[in-house]
Motif scaffolding. Structure first.
Motif, PDB file in Angstrom:
ATOM      1  N   GLU A 129       0.824  -1.211   0.000  1.00 24.69           N
ATOM      2  CA  GLU A 129       0.000   0.000   0.000  1.00 24.69           C
ATOM      3  C   GLU A 129       0.861   1.265   0.000  1.00 24.69           C
ATOM      4  N   TRP A 130       1.994   1.195   0.648  1.00 23.82           N
ATOM      5  CA  TRP A 130       2.919   2.327   0.687  1.00 23.82           C
ATOM      6  C   TRP A 130       3.590   2.513  -0.668  1.00 23.82           C
ATOM      7  N   SER A 131       3.883   1.382  -1.323  1.00 24.47           N
ATOM      8  CA  SER A 131       4.569   1.435  -2.619  1.00 24.47           C
ATOM      9  C   SER A 131       3.673   1.979  -3.724  1.00 24.47           C
ATOM     10  N   MET A 132       2.374   1.983  -3.489  1.00 25.35           N
ATOM     11  CA  MET A 132       1.447   2.477  -4.501  1.00 25.35           C
ATOM     12  C   MET A 132       1.411   4.006  -4.567  1.00 25.35           C
ATOM     13  N   ILE A 133       1.981   4.670  -3.541  1.00 24.75           N
ATOM     14  CA  ILE A 133       2.003   6.144  -3.559  1.00 24.75           C
ATOM     15  C   ILE A 133       3.408   6.686  -3.309  1.00 24.75           C
ATOM     16  N   TYR A 134       4.394   5.807  -3.340  1.00 25.23           N
ATOM     17  CA  TYR A 134       5.794   6.195  -3.108  1.00 25.23           C
ATOM     18  C   TYR A 134       6.257   7.184  -4.184  1.00 25.23           C
ATOM     19  N   LYS A 135       6.727   8.351  -3.737  1.00 22.45           N
ATOM     20  CA  LYS A 135       7.234   9.407  -4.617  1.00 22.45           C
ATOM     21  C   LYS A 135       6.230   9.749  -5.716  1.00 22.45           C
ATOM     22  N   SER A 136       4.982   9.840  -5.330  1.00 20.94           N
ATOM     23  CA  SER A 136       3.924  10.183  -6.275  1.00 20.94           C
ATOM     24  C   SER A 136       3.195  11.431  -5.804  1.00 20.94           C
ATOM     25  N   ASP A 137       2.717  12.214  -6.734  1.00 27.67           N
ATOM     26  CA  ASP A 137       1.951  13.422  -6.398  1.00 27.67           C
ATOM     27  C   ASP A 137       0.477  13.104  -6.155  1.00 27.67           C
ATOM     28  N   SER A 138       0.065  11.880  -6.438  1.00 25.54           N
ATOM     29  CA  SER A 138      -1.333  11.500  -6.250  1.00 25.54           C
ATOM     30  C   SER A 138      -1.429  10.300  -5.304  1.00 25.54           C
ATOM     31  N   LYS A 139      -2.628  10.065  -4.811  1.00 26.68           N
ATOM     32  CA  LYS A 139      -2.884   8.944  -3.905  1.00 26.68           C
ATOM     33  C   LYS A 139      -3.942   8.046  -4.517  1.00 26.68           C
ATOM     34  N   ARG A 140      -3.934   6.783  -4.121  1.00 27.84           N
ATOM     35  CA  ARG A 140      -4.968   5.856  -4.589  1.00 27.84           C
ATOM     36  C   ARG A 140      -6.306   6.183  -3.947  1.00 27.84           C
ATOM     37  N   HIS A 141      -6.254   6.755  -2.754  1.00 35.09           N
ATOM     38  CA  HIS A 141      -7.474   7.164  -2.052  1.00 35.09           C
ATOM     39  C   HIS A 141      -7.377   8.670  -1.790  1.00 35.09           C
ATOM     40  N   GLU A 142      -7.762   9.438  -2.774  1.00 31.91           N
ATOM     41  CA  GLU A 142      -7.586  10.891  -2.713  1.00 31.91           C
ATOM     42  C   GLU A 142      -8.358  11.536  -1.568  1.00 31.91           C
ATOM     43  N   GLN A 143      -9.481  10.886  -1.163  1.00 32.08           N
ATOM     44  CA  GLN A 143     -10.313  11.488  -0.123  1.00 32.08           C
ATOM     45  C   GLN A 143      -9.728  11.308   1.272  1.00 32.08           C
ATOM     46  N   LEU A 144      -8.683  10.493   1.400  1.00 31.31           N
ATOM     47  CA  LEU A 144      -8.117  10.191   2.714  1.00 31.31           C
ATOM     48  C   LEU A 144      -6.812  10.948   2.938  1.00 31.31           C
ATOM     49  N   PRO A 145      -6.640  11.536   4.118  1.00 34.03           N
ATOM     50  CA  PRO A 145      -5.347  12.137   4.447  1.00 34.03           C
ATOM     51  C   PRO A 145      -4.346  11.035   4.818  1.00 34.03           C
ATOM     52  N   LEU A 146      -3.080  11.361   4.778  1.00 36.11           N
ATOM     53  CA  LEU A 146      -2.053  10.424   5.227  1.00 36.11           C
ATOM     54  C   LEU A 146      -1.832  10.591   6.721  1.00 36.11           C
ATOM     55  N   ARG A 147      -1.511   9.497   7.392  1.00 41.47           N
ATOM     56  CA  ARG A 147      -1.235   9.559   8.831  1.00 41.47           C
ATOM     57  C   ARG A 147       0.253   9.714   9.103  1.00 41.47           C
ATOM     58  N   VAL A 148       1.067   9.658   8.041  1.00 40.81           N
ATOM     59  CA  VAL A 148       2.524   9.789   8.173  1.00 40.81           C
ATOM     60  C   VAL A 148       3.016  10.881   7.226  1.00 40.81           C
ATOM     61  N   SER A 149       4.191  11.363   7.487  1.00 43.33           N
ATOM     62  CA  SER A 149       4.796  12.374   6.610  1.00 43.33           C
ATOM     63  C   SER A 149       5.344  11.699   5.355  1.00 43.33           C
ATOM     64  N   THR A 150       5.585  12.495   4.337  1.00 40.01           N
ATOM     65  CA  THR A 150       6.186  11.972   3.111  1.00 40.01           C
ATOM     66  C   THR A 150       7.562  11.363   3.401  1.00 40.01           C
ATOM     67  N   LYS A 151       8.302  11.976   4.296  1.00 43.87           N
ATOM     68  CA  LYS A 151       9.617  11.459   4.660  1.00 43.87           C
ATOM     69  C   LYS A 151       9.511  10.081   5.300  1.00 43.87           C
ATOM     70  N   THR A 152       8.547   9.912   6.221  1.00 49.32           N
ATOM     71  CA  THR A 152       8.346   8.608   6.871  1.00 49.32           C
ATOM     72  C   THR A 152       7.941   7.558   5.844  1.00 49.32           C
ATOM     73  N   LEU A 153       7.051   7.946   4.935  1.00 49.10           N
ATOM     74  CA  LEU A 153       6.596   7.017   3.896  1.00 49.10           C
ATOM     75  C   LEU A 153       7.775   6.573   3.029  1.00 49.10           C
ATOM     76  N   ASP A 154       8.579   7.531   2.568  1.00 43.22           N
ATOM     77  CA  ASP A 154       9.716   7.202   1.713  1.00 43.22           C
ATOM     78  C   ASP A 154      10.733   6.336   2.444  1.00 43.22           C
ATOM     79  N   ASN A 155      11.005   6.668   3.703  1.00 41.61           N
ATOM     80  CA  ASN A 155      11.981   5.904   4.484  1.00 41.61           C
ATOM     81  C   ASN A 155      11.526   4.462   4.693  1.00 41.61           C
ATOM     82  N   PHE A 156      10.227   4.279   4.933  1.00 38.75           N
ATOM     83  CA  PHE A 156       9.708   2.928   5.159  1.00 38.75           C
ATOM     84  C   PHE A 156       9.840   2.081   3.892  1.00 38.75           C
TER      85      PHE A 156
END
Length: 294
Positions: A126-153
């Motif tokens: 699920e994280w890899s589906m939005i990794y370094k992307s300007d869009s999300k698979r679920h646009e209506q949902l906010p992220l619970r982590v920062s972009t940095k945390t997502l990329d690091n994971f």
């Protein structure tokens, strides 16, 4: 082949219980749909998976059963033949042109059971589906982590994903990070029973055969798919608090332990279902092969 006869009172009770269970399992989804809102977990079961709820509500006893009395809206019209006193699945509606695909599905189910399960993927798909992307698979949902945390994971977690239908949604930057590149052609080589999506997909394999298998098995696959999808979104980088879903923070050691525990729990549920589903496919294939020799 011995054909089991079920009296009208009994099978109507089964059909009613089936419909009531579907209504219970989909209560929250129907409430959201009626208000024009989307539910990111439950909508998936009626969008990615394409069985309509009206069809899900229709009960089937399977192909080896004859029912006393006349069929009605509890059964799939067109799939049943009717005599004066009985009804049963109509052999002329058997999808014999799909036997090759059914044999492939049966083989996939068996090979998935035999392969060593993987429990250290940590839901990174699920994280890899939005990794370094300007869009999300679920646009209506906010992220619970920062972009940095997502990329690091994503960058620090070896991508053990074995499910092609998750991998094909990876971003272009995430795709090269997978340890074993996946394709439709090598699906049978990698699919394994610890995979959340492989267990969720038992629902897909069930409704592809339906109504030529039991409604009970279909609903057990549907219930399992619901549980798998909830875990899928709980372990995602999305903030699901609006839907009263506690996150499983797989970017932490405690969260990873929780995810693995849930993987084991769901695999334990899925294993006998997968075996039963493979048997249902083999039974139907045998029926069709026998008819072709008559």
């Amino acid at each position: 082949m011995k054909i089991l006869l079920i009296n009208e009172s009994t099978w109507r009770q089964h059909a009613k219980a089936h419909q009531e269970k579907v209504d219970h399992l989909t209560t929250e989804w129907r409430q959201y749909s009626a208000s024009g809102k989307k539910h990111p977990t439950l909508d998936f079961l009626f969008s990615y998976y394409n069985l309509k709820i009206n069809r899900l509500r229709l009960w089937s006893p399977g192909p080896d059963i004859t029912l006393e009395g006349e069929h009605d809206g509890s059964l799939l019209f067109g799939h049943y033949s009717q005599s004066k006193k009985h009804c049963q699945l109509n052999p002329e509606r058997y999808p014999k042109q799909r036997l090759k695909n059914f044999k492939w599905i049966s083989q996939l189910l068996k090979q998935t059971s035999e392969r060593i399960p993987v429990f250290n993927c940590y839901g990174v798909h699920e994280w890899s589906m939005i990794y370094k992307s300007d869009s999300k698979r679920h646009e209506q949902l906010p992220l619970r982590v920062s972009t940095k945390t997502l990329d690091n994971f994503v960058e620090s977690t070896p991508c053990q994903c074995t499910h092609f239908d998750a991998y094909r949604f990876f971003t272009d930057d995430a795709s090269p990070l997978i340890q074993h590149p996946l394709s439709r052609e090598n699906q049978e080589e990698y699919e394994q029973s610890g995979c959340l999506h492989a267990n969720m997909d038992l629902y897909k394999w069930a409704y592809k055969l339906y109504p030529f298998m039991t409604g009970d098995l279909l609903l057990r696959c549907f219930e399992l798919a619901i549980q798998c999808r909830y875990l899928d979104m709980q372990a995602s980088p999305y903030d699901m608090s609006e839907f009263k879903m506690e996150p499983i923070a797989v970017d932490t050691s405690q969260g990873r332990e929780k995810y693995i525990s849930e993987q084991h729990r769901l695999k334990k549920i899925a294993d006998p279902i997968r075996t039963e589903l493979a048997n249902a496919y083999d039974n139907f294939i045998a029926i069709c092969n026998k008819e072709s020799t008559i």
